[in-house]
Design a protein around this motif. Structure first.
Motif, mmCIF file in Angstrom:
data_model
loop_
_atom_site.group_PDB
_atom_site.id
_atom_site.type_symbol
_atom_site.label_atom_id
_atom_site.label_comp_id
_atom_site.label_asym_id
_atom_site.label_seq_id
_atom_site.Cartn_x
_atom_site.Cartn_y
_atom_site.Cartn_z
ATOM 1 N N UNK A 33 0.868 -1.174 0.000
ATOM 2 C CA UNK A 33 0.000 0.000 0.000
ATOM 3 C C UNK A 33 0.903 1.221 0.000
ATOM 4 N N UNK A 34 0.619 2.179 -0.867
ATOM 5 C CA UNK A 34 1.375 3.429 -0.923
ATOM 6 C C UNK A 34 0.542 4.484 -0.211
ATOM 7 N N UNK A 35 0.995 4.909 0.964
ATOM 8 C CA UNK A 35 0.319 5.930 1.761
ATOM 9 C C UNK A 35 1.356 6.743 2.511
ATOM 10 N N UNK A 36 1.028 8.018 2.726
ATOM 11 C CA UNK A 36 1.892 8.899 3.514
ATOM 12 C C UNK A 36 3.315 8.901 2.967
ATOM 13 N N UNK A 37 3.443 8.884 1.634
ATOM 14 C CA UNK A 37 4.750 8.887 0.976
ATOM 15 C C UNK A 37 5.647 7.742 1.437
ATOM 16 N N UNK A 38 5.031 6.595 1.660
ATOM 17 C CA UNK A 38 5.776 5.412 2.091
ATOM 18 C C UNK A 38 5.114 4.160 1.531
ATOM 19 N N UNK A 39 5.909 3.105 1.418
ATOM 20 C CA UNK A 39 5.410 1.787 1.050
ATOM 21 C C UNK A 39 5.117 1.046 2.349
ATOM 22 N N UNK A 40 3.921 0.482 2.433
ATOM 23 C CA UNK A 40 3.511 -0.305 3.596
ATOM 24 C C UNK A 40 3.368 -1.759 3.183
ATOM 25 N N UNK A 41 3.974 -2.654 3.955
ATOM 26 C CA UNK A 41 3.890 -4.091 3.742
ATOM 27 C C UNK A 41 3.303 -4.730 4.987
ATOM 28 N N UNK A 42 2.876 -5.969 4.862
ATOM 29 C CA UNK A 42 2.317 -6.703 5.991
ATOM 30 C C UNK A 42 3.091 -8.000 6.177
ATOM 31 N N UNK A 43 3.062 -8.518 7.391
ATOM 32 C CA UNK A 43 3.750 -9.772 7.653
ATOM 33 C C UNK A 43 3.467 -10.268 9.053
ATOM 34 N N UNK A 44 4.222 -11.284 9.416
ATOM 35 C CA UNK A 44 4.151 -11.797 10.779
ATOM 36 C C UNK A 44 5.567 -12.066 11.275
ATOM 37 N N UNK A 45 5.678 -12.390 12.536
ATOM 38 C CA UNK A 45 7.002 -12.561 13.143
ATOM 39 C C UNK A 45 7.764 -13.764 12.606
ATOM 40 N N UNK A 46 7.056 -14.701 11.993
ATOM 41 C CA UNK A 46 7.701 -15.891 11.439
ATOM 42 C C UNK A 46 8.197 -15.697 10.014
#
Length: 146
Positions: A33-46
């Motif tokens: 997701x491109x928001x707030x002039x940044x790339x956002x990714x998702x994940x988990x601790x594993x």
């Protein structure tokens, strides 16, 4: 710049995250997701890529829009540093809607249970440098570019 990168980054395309590891470079396909002039990714601790980013936050993200039939080849490359953050449910929803549609009830149950429900963190990559290239004339030459 060849085009406004926000135009390409607004599309639900795959991104590739490049990171370093003790065994050499790694590449991970990711939704973003491109928001707030940044790339956002998702994940988990594993997941392996958040572990690599904790060890070395330097990274690169590459997004390509390629349609051979129309002759489209556009690329945005971002180099920056990642920050691992707690999961933001509102931002997570916006990211998932891009790829899965606006109705969460219609999302695949197996995917929700086995992937979405296990997400625990977000990664914010703030660009230090950005490369924007439009090579859409690769089929016709630059004199015939749209």
């Amino acid at each position: 710049m060849d085009f406004d990168p926000a135009e390409l980054l607004a599309k639900p395309l795959m991104a590739y995250l490049a990171t370093d590891s003790p065994n050499g470079p790694r590449s991970s396909p990711v939704w973003f997701l491109w928001e707030e002039d940044a790339v956002w990714l998702i994940g988990n601790k594993e997941d392996s890529f958040p572990k690599r980013l904790r060890a070395d936050p330097r990274c690169a993200v590459s997004v390509v829009d390629f349609d051979i039939g129309r002759g489209v080849l556009r690329h945005v490359g971002i180099r920056g540093r990642a920050r691992i953050l707690p999961l933001d449910q509102t931002r997570l929803h916006r990211l998932l809607v891009r790829y899965l549609g606006s109705d969460p009830q219609a999302w695949n149950t197996w995917f929700r249970t086995n992937v979405v429900d296990g997400l625990e963190l977000m990664i914010r990559i703030t660009p230090e440098t950005t490369i924007v290239k439009d090579m859409s004339y690769f089929k016709t030459g630059p004199d015939f570019a749209e």
